[in-house]
Write a protein that holds these residues in place. Structure first.
Motif: not given
Length: 164
Positions: A38-47, A58-61, A70-74, A88-95
């Motif tokens: 595990i490189a990182n562990e963090a809280d996550v919240s999503g709708t 629509l999944h936003e987290y 990190i923000e993402g939408i799927a 379809a997925w977009i994210e601010s961290f890896g994409m």
């Protein structure tokens, strides 16, 4: 797609299953770059919310990697005529500025999507498999696995969500 097929799917089929994911979620996100580490562990919240009359979820987290947000939408859906899940997925961290399109299947306990993205430094295609497993009405496990162009597992992300 006929309106009747869609209405039936919302009442007793796959779209009813998708609708059961709707809600507010909190949990933990684990980022893994090497298998088992595990490189990182963090809280996550999503709708997760139904959109377009129940056609899609629509999944936003939001989460973080160290001090970086990190923000993402799927968008998850089921193509009735093709009998395939699509996302379809977009994210601010890896994409970066890319959109990943994926297709998938389901079983009694999970939905699974497979997409591909290019490594900009080598133009090689990597695989990204996302599985959504509904543990019960109030708990979801999302596992995203990264695969090298040769098919080797290369880390990924695990999210354990609890309904709030």
């Amino acid at each position: 797609m006929s309106k009747e097929k869609f209405e039936l799917s919302k009442k007793e089929g796959i779209h009813k299953e998708l609708a059961s994911l709707a809600g507010e979620w909190k949990g933990r996100m684990f980022t893994i770059f090497e298998k088992g580490k595990i490189a990182n562990e963090a809280d996550v919240s999503g709708t997760m919310k139904l959109v377009l009359g129940g056609r899609f979820i629509l999944h936003e987290y939001k989460s973080s990697f160290g001090d970086d947000p990190i923000e993402g939408i799927a968008i998850y859906g089921y193509h009735i005529d093709r009998k395939k899940f699509e996302s379809a997925w977009i994210e601010s961290f890896g994409m970066g500025t890319a959109i990943m399109f994926s297709q998938g299947t389901h079983s009694d306990t999970e939905i699974s999507f497979l997409g591909h993205y290019e490594d900009p430094s080598s133009d090689s295609k990597w695989g990204w498999k996302t599985t959504i497993q509904k543990i019960d009405e109030n708990q979801i496990l999302i596992v995203a696995e990264n695969f090298s162009p040769e098919g080797r597992e290369a880390g990924g992300v695990k999210i354990i969500y609890h309904r709030i």
